[in-house]
Design an enzyme around this catalytic site. Structure first.
Site, PDB file in Angstrom:
ATOM      1  N   ASP A 112      -1.717   6.560   6.165  1.00 60.27           N
ATOM      2  CA  ASP A 112      -1.693   5.137   6.475  1.00 60.27           C
ATOM      3  C   ASP A 112      -2.629   4.893   7.662  1.00 60.27           C
ATOM      4  OD1 ASP A 112      -0.929   2.544   6.208  1.00 60.27           O
ATOM      5  OD2 ASP A 112       1.102   2.793   6.979  1.00 60.27           O
TER       6      ASP A 112
ATOM      7  N   THR B 185      -5.920  -1.515   6.822  1.00 55.20           N
ATOM      8  CA  THR B 185      -5.986  -2.977   6.860  1.00 55.20           C
ATOM      9  C   THR B 185      -7.439  -3.414   7.066  1.00 55.20           C
ATOM     10  OG1 THR B 185      -5.452  -2.774   9.204  1.00 55.20           O
ATOM     11  CG2 THR B 185      -3.656  -3.397   7.745  1.00 55.20           C
TER      12      THR B 185
ATOM     13  N   ARG C 192       6.578  -7.907   1.666  1.00 56.60           N
ATOM     14  CA  ARG C 192       7.452  -7.390   2.725  1.00 56.60           C
ATOM     15  C   ARG C 192       8.134  -8.544   3.461  1.00 56.60           C
ATOM     16  NH1 ARG C 192       4.607  -4.204   7.004  1.00 56.60           N
ATOM     17  NH2 ARG C 192       4.809  -2.416   5.627  1.00 56.60           N
TER      18      ARG C 192
ATOM     19  N   LYS D 262       0.830  -1.206   0.000  1.00 57.33           N
ATOM     20  CA  LYS D 262       0.000   0.000   0.000  1.00 57.33           C
ATOM     21  C   LYS D 262       0.871   1.265   0.000  1.00 57.33           C
ATOM     22  CE  LYS D 262      -2.368  -1.414   3.656  1.00 57.33           C
ATOM     23  NZ  LYS D 262      -1.759  -2.761   3.824  1.00 57.33           N
ATOM     24  N   THR D 263       1.854   1.285   0.896  1.00 57.13           N
ATOM     25  CA  THR D 263       2.748   2.447   0.948  1.00 57.13           C
ATOM     26  C   THR D 263       3.499   2.596  -0.374  1.00 57.13           C
ATOM     27  OG1 THR D 263       3.021   2.017   3.300  1.00 57.13           O
ATOM     28  CG2 THR D 263       4.605   3.514   2.292  1.00 57.13           C
TER      29      THR D 263
END
Ligand code: ATP
Length: 360
Positions: A109, A158, A217, A64-65
């Site tokens: 975020d 999330t 990640r 997402k980032t």
């Protein structure tokens, strides 16, 4: 003084940065979302206006980032980063919004954790690029309208279910990121391995991908640990700058190994990941603690989320947004109105006989 732990984190963060793709073309997987975003960005570019607001949802670590950074990079706009927990009052958001330059991309975020009063301010800001600032209290309170520079909000969460509908509705585009397929993770690993200077043959790449919980990640993190393992225990003949040839390779002057870490074998991957408590299918200690609690302590369930959280000593939100989605996705855990239940696959993985337990 420099805290060594912090310094180490900085190094890891710098590496994290180097591993981030900076364009949609380099972004692996999420085919559908990529196509949709590309269209949105292209249209905005042609019309020379800021792209519509974008909401990205999905478990942590799926990109997402990274996508928010890509939106800014591809539309050649500056990026401002903030997060829901940092916005505890409407005033925090007012300060942030009023300092944006025209066309800036604002990334928030964990947007579901923003203060309620700020959420309400955001509705108007997103829709009309305007906010009302309340001055004073009680009967004498007045609101002063303030025009904002046009901006693009990229929200990440999330838990999109926790966002109030009026907020969700104001995003022009909503994307849900899914866990990655093993072949996609293999591509992430291949790309990152090249950046890190470690050779990862296909079999070792597959092994890392299989253990990455469908999450880039995690794939990158495991790869870094495998690289460490290879630097320390790997075959010296496969790493450059060590002076090559015979000798036991111990002791002095092996600094050159950091240039090229060497080649990771499947055995290196297995040994490194065992050291870090990552099991053969990528479950970590917390995943296994949750499964173990449902299977052994609560005899397969159903067990409520908060009870489960207390049992494993973790916050309910972490269990719900980080642990459960993957266990549900691989078919180990089911959610029922009465609580969480373990499936026969979970019993098999923990090597607990399923008979006698309440498994459906
Ligand atoms: P969080 O919401 O917790 O911040 P996230 O979903 O925003 O997580 P990112 O920080 O964007 O996750 O990504 C984590 C790491 O995974 C980054 O280092 C990035 O390089 C890598 N990554 C994520 N998605 C991809 C992808 N599609 N292709 C290549 N690398 C990726």
């Amino acid at each position: 003084t420099v805290d060594p732990a912090v310094a180490e984190d900085d190094v890891e963060l710098a590496v994290e940065g180097a591993l981030r793709p900076s364009s949609l073309a380099e972004f692996v997987g999420q085919h559908k979302v990529r196509g949709q975003l590309q269209l949105l960005l292209d249209a905005a570019r042609i019309q020379q206006r800021p792209p519509d607001h974008i909401l990205l949802s999905g478990p942590p670590g799926l990109g997402k980032t990274t996508l928010a950074m890509i939106v800014a990079h591809e539309s050649e706009r500056p990026l401002r980063m903030s997060s829901g927990p940092a916005i505890q009052h409407a005033g925090d958001l007012a300060a942030l919004l009023s300092s944006l330059v025209p066309g800036e991309v604002l990334f928030i975020d964990e947007i579901h954790r923003m203060a309620r009063s700020a959420e309400e301010m955001l509705y108007l800001a997103m829709e009309d690029f305007r906010i009302d600032i309340m001055v004073g209290k009680g009967a004498g309170a007045t609101s002063i309208p303030l025009d904002l520079a046009p901006f693009t909000l990229v929200g990440a969460t999330t838990r999109s279910g926790l966002l109030p509908n009026p907020l969700r509705d104001r995003f022009g585009f909503t994307a849900h990121l899914e866990y990655y397929e093993p072949e996609e993770l293999e591509r992430v690993v291949a790309r990152s391995a090249a950046v890190l200077g470690v050779e990862v043959p296909p079999a070792a790449r597959e092994e890392i991908s299989r253990r990455s919980r469908g999450t880039p990640r995690i794939a990158n993190r495991l790869l870094r640990r495998v690289r460490d393992y290879v630097i320390v225990h790997g075959d010296p003949s496969t790493s450059s700058g060590t002076g090559g040839g015979s000798g036991t390779g111990g002791g002095s002057g092996t600094g050159g190994r950091t240039l090229r870490a060497g080649t990771a074998t499947e055995a290196d991957v297995a040994a490194a990941l065992e050291l870090y408590d990552v099991d053969a299918i990528g479950l970590d200690r917390l995943d296994r603690a949750v499964l173990d609690a449902v299977v052994r302590r609560f005899r397969g369930g159903p067990v409520g989320l908060s009870t489960l959280a207390v049992t494993v000593g973790e916050e309910a939100e972490t269990i719900e947004s980080v642990v459960e989605p993957y266990l549900v996705r691989i078919g180990f855990l089911g959610r029922t109105p009465r609580g969480r239940v373990a499936t026969p696959e979970a019993y098999a993985h923990l090597r607990v006989p399923a008979h006698g337990a309440t498994v459906r």
